[in-house]
Design a protein around this motif. Structure first.
Motif, short mmCIF file in Angstrom:
data_model
loop_
_atom_site.label_atom_id
_atom_site.label_comp_id
_atom_site.label_asym_id
_atom_site.label_seq_id
_atom_site.Cartn_x
_atom_site.Cartn_y
_atom_site.Cartn_z
N SER A 173 100.68 -32.29 61.08
CA SER A 173 101.96 -32.84 60.62
C SER A 173 101.84 -33.13 59.13
O SER A 173 100.73 -33.28 58.61
CB SER A 173 102.33 -34.10 61.40
OG SER A 173 101.40 -35.13 61.16
N MET A 174 102.98 -33.21 58.46
CA MET A 174 102.97 -33.44 57.01
C MET A 174 104.13 -34.33 56.57
O MET A 174 105.14 -34.43 57.26
CB MET A 174 103.06 -32.12 56.25
CG MET A 174 101.85 -31.25 56.39
SD MET A 174 101.94 -29.74 55.40
CE MET A 174 100.26 -29.18 55.60
N THR A 184 98.24 -34.79 58.29
CA THR A 184 97.41 -35.29 59.37
C THR A 184 97.04 -34.10 60.25
O THR A 184 97.91 -33.36 60.69
CB THR A 184 98.16 -36.35 60.20
OG1 THR A 184 98.56 -37.42 59.35
CG2 THR A 184 97.27 -36.90 61.31
N ILE A 185 95.74 -33.93 60.47
CA ILE A 185 95.24 -32.82 61.27
C ILE A 185 94.59 -33.38 62.52
O ILE A 185 93.72 -34.25 62.45
CB ILE A 185 94.22 -31.98 60.47
CG1 ILE A 185 94.84 -31.45 59.19
CG2 ILE A 185 93.69 -30.83 61.34
CD1 ILE A 185 93.86 -30.72 58.28
N PHE A 186 95.02 -32.86 63.65
CA PHE A 186 94.43 -33.21 64.94
C PHE A 186 93.70 -31.97 65.45
O PHE A 186 94.30 -30.89 65.52
CB PHE A 186 95.52 -33.60 65.95
CG PHE A 186 96.36 -34.76 65.49
CD1 PHE A 186 95.92 -36.07 65.68
CD2 PHE A 186 97.58 -34.54 64.88
CE1 PHE A 186 96.72 -37.13 65.25
CE2 PHE A 186 98.37 -35.60 64.46
CZ PHE A 186 97.93 -36.90 64.64
N ILE A 187 92.41 -32.11 65.77
CA ILE A 187 91.64 -30.97 66.28
C ILE A 187 90.88 -31.38 67.53
O ILE A 187 90.57 -32.56 67.74
CB ILE A 187 90.68 -30.41 65.21
CG1 ILE A 187 89.70 -31.47 64.72
CG2 ILE A 187 91.45 -29.81 64.06
CD1 ILE A 187 88.65 -30.95 63.74
N ARG A 188 90.59 -30.39 68.34
CA ARG A 188 89.84 -30.65 69.57
C ARG A 188 88.34 -30.57 69.37
O ARG A 188 87.58 -31.11 70.17
CB ARG A 188 90.27 -29.69 70.67
CG ARG A 188 91.68 -30.03 71.15
CD ARG A 188 92.15 -29.19 72.28
NE ARG A 188 91.19 -29.19 73.39
CZ ARG A 188 91.26 -28.36 74.41
NH1 ARG A 188 92.24 -27.48 74.48
NH2 ARG A 188 90.37 -28.40 75.37
N ASN A 189 87.89 -29.92 68.29
CA ASN A 189 86.46 -29.74 68.09
C ASN A 189 86.11 -29.93 66.62
O ASN A 189 86.38 -29.07 65.79
CB ASN A 189 86.04 -28.34 68.56
CG ASN A 189 84.56 -28.10 68.44
OD1 ASN A 189 83.81 -28.94 67.95
ND2 ASN A 189 84.13 -26.93 68.87
N MET A 190 85.48 -31.05 66.31
CA MET A 190 85.12 -31.35 64.92
C MET A 190 84.10 -30.35 64.37
O MET A 190 83.98 -30.20 63.15
CB MET A 190 84.57 -32.78 64.82
CG MET A 190 84.52 -33.33 63.41
SD MET A 190 86.11 -33.37 62.52
CE MET A 190 86.90 -34.80 63.26
#
Length: 126
Positions: free
Chosen positions: A121-122, A76-82
């Protein structure tokens, strides 16, 4: 029964959690941010450097558990800028074989711990 697995090479948790928990044949890895533990500094030199540091932090934890990126089944990847999605993918792809890459989602969020630009996270299968 669960087993706690932490790595001295990965950044120390900044809250009441561990780097990872092994439950049966599954390893659940807490979200990692681009903090370089050896240099004790947050990496902020661009999304590719930041993503590399996150992946290296995950690698430290995965290896501490006796596994490799081949054992990763979900990320799961969380990013601030797509808008940086392609740059993140370029780095992320270096760690996986296309034929065995894990399932994954990537979501844009407003804010992350320490105001970083990325957290991953993985979940691994032994």
């Amino acid at each position: 029964m669960k087993k706690i697995i932490n790595s001295d090479k990965a950044p120390a948790p900044i809250g009441p959690y561990n780097h990872s928990v092994m439950a049966g044949d599954l390893l659940f890895i807490s979200g990692q941010i681009p903090f370089n533990q050896a240099e004790e500094k947050l990496i902020t030199s661009g999304i590719q450097d930041e993503t590399t540091q996150v992946m290296e932090n995950l690698k430290f934890i995965i290896e501490e558990a006796g596994l490799t990126f081949e054992n990763v089944v979900k990320a799961t990847i969380f990013i601030r800028n797509m808008e940086e999605f392609t740059l993140i993918n370029e780095v992320y792809a270096r760690y996986f074989s296309p034929a065995t890459a894990p399932a994954r989602e990537c979501v844009q969020v407003e804010k992350l711990p320490r105001n970083v630009n990325i957290e991953i996270s993985m979940i691994c299968h032994k």
